[in-house]
Design a protein around this motif. Structure first.
Motif, PDB file in Angstrom:
ATOM      1  N   CYS A  73       0.854  -1.186   0.000  1.00  0.00           N
ATOM      2  CA  CYS A  73       0.000   0.000   0.000  1.00  0.00           C
ATOM      3  C   CYS A  73       0.891   1.238   0.000  1.00  0.00           C
ATOM      4  CB  CYS A  73      -0.965   0.005   1.174  1.00  0.00           C
ATOM      5  SG  CYS A  73      -0.175   0.143   2.780  1.00  0.00           S
ATOM      6  N   ASP A  74       0.284   2.382  -0.229  1.00  0.00           N
ATOM      7  CA  ASP A  74       1.033   3.629  -0.293  1.00  0.00           C
ATOM      8  C   ASP A  74       1.625   3.999   1.063  1.00  0.00           C
ATOM      9  OD1 ASP A  74       0.372   3.864  -2.972  1.00  0.00           O
ATOM     10  OD2 ASP A  74      -1.402   5.113  -2.559  1.00  0.00           O
ATOM     11  N   SER A  75       2.589   4.898   1.032  1.00  0.00           N
ATOM     12  CA  SER A  75       3.174   5.430   2.263  1.00  0.00           C
ATOM     13  C   SER A  75       2.232   6.447   2.892  1.00  0.00           C
ATOM     14  CB  SER A  75       4.515   6.097   1.958  1.00  0.00           C
ATOM     15  OG  SER A  75       5.427   5.181   1.394  1.00  0.00           O
ATOM     16  N   GLY A  76       2.356   6.605   4.215  1.00  0.00           N
ATOM     17  CA  GLY A  76       1.623   7.637   4.921  1.00  0.00           C
ATOM     18  C   GLY A  76       0.119   7.474   4.918  1.00  0.00           C
ATOM     19  N   VAL A  77      -0.349   6.243   5.125  1.00  0.00           N
ATOM     20  CA  VAL A  77      -1.796   6.004   5.059  1.00  0.00           C
ATOM     21  C   VAL A  77      -2.423   5.682   6.415  1.00  0.00           C
ATOM     22  CG1 VAL A  77      -1.770   5.288   2.651  1.00  0.00           C
ATOM     23  CG2 VAL A  77      -1.403   3.576   4.435  1.00  0.00           C
ATOM     24  N   PHE A  78      -1.600   5.383   7.433  1.00  0.00           N
ATOM     25  CA  PHE A  78      -2.142   4.983   8.738  1.00  0.00           C
ATOM     26  C   PHE A  78      -1.874   6.035   9.805  1.00  0.00           C
ATOM     27  CE2 PHE A  78      -1.716   0.838   6.647  1.00  0.00           C
ATOM     28  CZ  PHE A  78      -2.980   0.314   6.895  1.00  0.00           C
ATOM     29  N   ASP A  79      -2.829   6.176  10.696  1.00  0.00           N
ATOM     30  CA  ASP A  79      -2.682   7.067  11.844  1.00  0.00           C
ATOM     31  C   ASP A  79      -1.992   6.371  13.012  1.00  0.00           C
ATOM     32  OD1 ASP A  79      -4.483   9.625  11.206  1.00  0.00           O
ATOM     33  OD2 ASP A  79      -5.493   7.845  10.427  1.00  0.00           O
ATOM     34  N   PHE A 112      11.427  -3.844  10.098  1.00  0.00           N
ATOM     35  CA  PHE A 112      10.016  -3.921  10.469  1.00  0.00           C
ATOM     36  C   PHE A 112       9.525  -2.572  10.990  1.00  0.00           C
ATOM     37  CE2 PHE A 112       6.968  -5.114  13.973  1.00  0.00           C
ATOM     38  CZ  PHE A 112       5.919  -5.500  13.156  1.00  0.00           C
ATOM     39  N   LEU A 113      10.318  -1.933  11.863  1.00  0.00           N
ATOM     40  CA  LEU A 113       9.945  -0.617  12.369  1.00  0.00           C
ATOM     41  C   LEU A 113      10.032   0.448  11.278  1.00  0.00           C
ATOM     42  CD1 LEU A 113      11.388  -0.179  15.977  1.00  0.00           C
ATOM     43  CD2 LEU A 113       9.027  -0.541  15.273  1.00  0.00           C
ATOM     44  N   ALA A 114      11.019   0.329  10.402  1.00  0.00           N
ATOM     45  CA  ALA A 114      11.151   1.288   9.307  1.00  0.00           C
ATOM     46  C   ALA A 114       9.950   1.211   8.367  1.00  0.00           C
ATOM     47  CB  ALA A 114      12.449   1.030   8.536  1.00  0.00           C
ATOM     48  N   GLU A 115       9.413   0.016   8.175  1.00  0.00           N
ATOM     49  CA  GLU A 115       8.223  -0.140   7.347  1.00  0.00           C
ATOM     50  C   GLU A 115       7.022   0.544   7.992  1.00  0.00           C
ATOM     51  OE1 GLU A 115       5.436  -1.669   4.393  1.00  0.00           O
ATOM     52  OE2 GLU A 115       7.482  -0.889   4.487  1.00  0.00           O
ATOM     53  N   GLN A 116       6.908   0.456   9.313  1.00  0.00           N
ATOM     54  CA  GLN A 116       5.825   1.155   9.991  1.00  0.00           C
ATOM     55  C   GLN A 116       6.010   2.671   9.901  1.00  0.00           C
ATOM     56  OE1 GLN A 116       4.438  -0.791  13.797  1.00  0.00           O
ATOM     57  NE2 GLN A 116       6.197  -2.094  13.375  1.00  0.00           N
ATOM     58  N   PHE A 117       7.256   3.122   9.977  1.00  0.00           N
ATOM     59  CA  PHE A 117       7.537   4.544   9.787  1.00  0.00           C
ATOM     60  C   PHE A 117       7.032   4.998   8.420  1.00  0.00           C
ATOM     61  CE2 PHE A 117      10.042   8.285   8.861  1.00  0.00           C
ATOM     62  CZ  PHE A 117      10.244   8.906  10.092  1.00  0.00           C
ATOM     63  N   LEU A 119       4.650   3.626   6.609  1.00  0.00           N
ATOM     64  CA  LEU A 119       3.198   3.508   6.511  1.00  0.00           C
ATOM     65  C   LEU A 119       2.454   4.596   7.276  1.00  0.00           C
ATOM     66  CD1 LEU A 119       2.896  -0.368   6.980  1.00  0.00           C
ATOM     67  CD2 LEU A 119       2.453   0.895   4.868  1.00  0.00           C
ATOM     68  N   LEU A 120       3.085   5.146   8.300  1.00  0.00           N
ATOM     69  CA  LEU A 120       2.410   6.129   9.150  1.00  0.00           C
ATOM     70  C   LEU A 120       2.356   7.516   8.503  1.00  0.00           C
ATOM     71  CD1 LEU A 120       3.894   5.152  12.615  1.00  0.00           C
ATOM     72  CD2 LEU A 120       1.455   5.127  12.030  1.00  0.00           C
ATOM     73  N   LYS A 121       1.271   8.210   8.778  1.00  0.00           N
ATOM     74  CA  LYS A 121       1.165   9.613   8.417  1.00  0.00           C
ATOM     75  C   LYS A 121       2.088  10.425   9.327  1.00  0.00           C
ATOM     76  CE  LYS A 121      -3.782   9.094   7.394  1.00  0.00           C
ATOM     77  NZ  LYS A 121      -5.165   9.503   7.796  1.00  0.00           N
ATOM     78  N   PRO A 122       2.511  11.631   8.921  1.00  0.00           N
ATOM     79  CA  PRO A 122       3.238  12.495   9.860  1.00  0.00           C
ATOM     80  C   PRO A 122       2.425  12.694  11.137  1.00  0.00           C
ATOM     81  CG  PRO A 122       3.362  13.382   7.635  1.00  0.00           C
ATOM     82  CD  PRO A 122       2.396  12.228   7.580  1.00  0.00           C
ATOM     83  N   GLY A 123       3.071  12.490  12.283  1.00  0.00           N
ATOM     84  CA  GLY A 123       2.380  12.563  13.565  1.00  0.00           C
ATOM     85  C   GLY A 123       1.748  11.257  13.990  1.00  0.00           C
ATOM     86  N   GLY A 124       1.834  10.219  13.137  1.00  0.00           N
ATOM     87  CA  GLY A 124       1.242   8.927  13.450  1.00  0.00           C
ATOM     88  C   GLY A 124       1.970   8.221  14.586  1.00  0.00           C
ATOM     89  N   ILE A 125       1.261   7.311  15.241  1.00  0.00           N
ATOM     90  CA  ILE A 125       1.754   6.650  16.448  1.00  0.00           C
ATOM     91  C   ILE A 125       2.101   5.190  16.157  1.00  0.00           C
ATOM     92  CG2 ILE A 125       1.181   5.983  18.823  1.00  0.00           C
ATOM     93  CD1 ILE A 125      -1.020   8.277  18.574  1.00  0.00           C
ATOM     94  N   CYS A 126       3.265   4.766  16.606  1.00  0.00           N
ATOM     95  CA  CYS A 126       3.677   3.362  16.530  1.00  0.00           C
ATOM     96  C   CYS A 126       3.715   2.800  17.941  1.00  0.00           C
ATOM     97  CB  CYS A 126       5.052   3.242  15.879  1.00  0.00           C
ATOM     98  SG  CYS A 126       5.716   1.557  15.834  1.00  0.00           S
TER      99      CYS A 126
END
Length: 280
Positions: A49-55, A74-79, A81-88
């Motif tokens: 999926c595209d980058s920056g799609v999850f909160d 794995f963490l870099a992939e979550q980075f 996927l997250l929108k700016p300001g998104g929480i991991c």
């Protein structure tokens, strides 16, 4: 094949990675084994999926099954996927607490080597080493459970909901501190099913994904999150989160009450910066 991204009624999109059977239906839930409400995805690969799609992204007791290099990816992939300001949010076994408990019970069993003290010491030794060194599924931990060589109240406290699954009534057999005939065998079979995370790929836990390939404490996780590019790293509890409406999802809460479902856990969160920080 793409992943269908789901959004909460309030708007945010949240991702549960390697969810197993514990997930919230309004999140995007992915796991190696698909099921109703769960989409198939091998977490060792980039999510299609595209980058920056999850909160928000969430994983529980997954990072420790990856090598340090794969864990960083794995963490870099979550980075990504997250929108700016998104929480991991990441949950792992707490190496610091395990070590402290091991030393505490080592001292107690050395000073006063009663049977219960020795059982508690031995269980903490297994928590520290067994899942990283085992060569057969379930390892020495499964053998201890099969033989009934454990302190029930102590292990129940350490394992939480996972232990309660072993002691559910089965065919009229009630919960008991002294396993009855065939009960130990059933416990062993249950442990083997639960520990087998990449079922059917290999009987060797080092290849199947069952074995731990690294362990983390609050400092090593903070350094890892910072290295990937996250900020505002925080250690929290099972019922604390900056993910909106966290207590509605019950992902880290026990099904039996207001306590953690996996008491041996370390819970951490961090944010993707709003701007100006790129992933390394």
């Amino acid at each position: 094949m793409g992943i269908r991204i789901k959004c909460l009624p309030e708007g945010p999109a949240c991702l549960n990675i390697g969810c197993g059977t514990r997930f919230f239906p309004e999140w995007t839930n992915v796991d190696l084994a698909p099921a109703r409400g769960v989409q198939a995805w091998d977490i060792r690969k980039s999510l299609p999926c595209d980058s920056g799609v999850f909160d928000a992204t969430y994983s529980s007791h997954l990072l420790e099954h990856l090598t340090p290099a794969s864990g960083r990816a794995f963490l870099a992939e979550q980075f990504r996927l997250l929108k700016p300001g998104g929480i991991c949010r990441v949950v792992v076994p707490d190496l610091e607490t395990i070590c402290r408990e091991y030393l505490r019970h080592l001292e107690a069993a050395t000073t006063q080597p009663t049977r219960d003290a020795l059982l508690r010491y031995h269980w903490m030794l297994l928590e520290l080493l067994d899942q990283m060194t085992r060569e057969q599924s379930g390892g020495l931990m499964r053998q201890a459970l099969e033989r009934g060589e454990f302190d029930e109240s102590f292990v129940r406290q350490r394992m939480g909901d996972q232990f309660a699954r072993y002691y559910r009534t089965l065919g009229g057999i009630p919960s008991t501190a002294s396993p009855r005939p065939h009960f130990g065998k059933w416990i062993g079979q249950s442990v083997k099913r639960i520990f087998r995370t990449l079922r059917g790929q290999s009987a060797d836990p080092r290849d199947s994904g069952e074995a731990h390939k690294w362990m983390y404490d609050r400092l090593s996780l903070r350094l890892l999150f910072t290295d990937v590019g996250f900020e505002n790293f925080t250690v929290c509890s099972f019922d604390e989160s900056t993910i909106p409406h966290w207590n509605r999802y019950n992902l880290d809460k026990s099904l039996a009450g207001d306590h953690p479902r996996k008491p041996d856990s370390l819970y951490v969160e961090a944010r993707k910066p709003m701007r100006g920080t790129a992933q390394q």
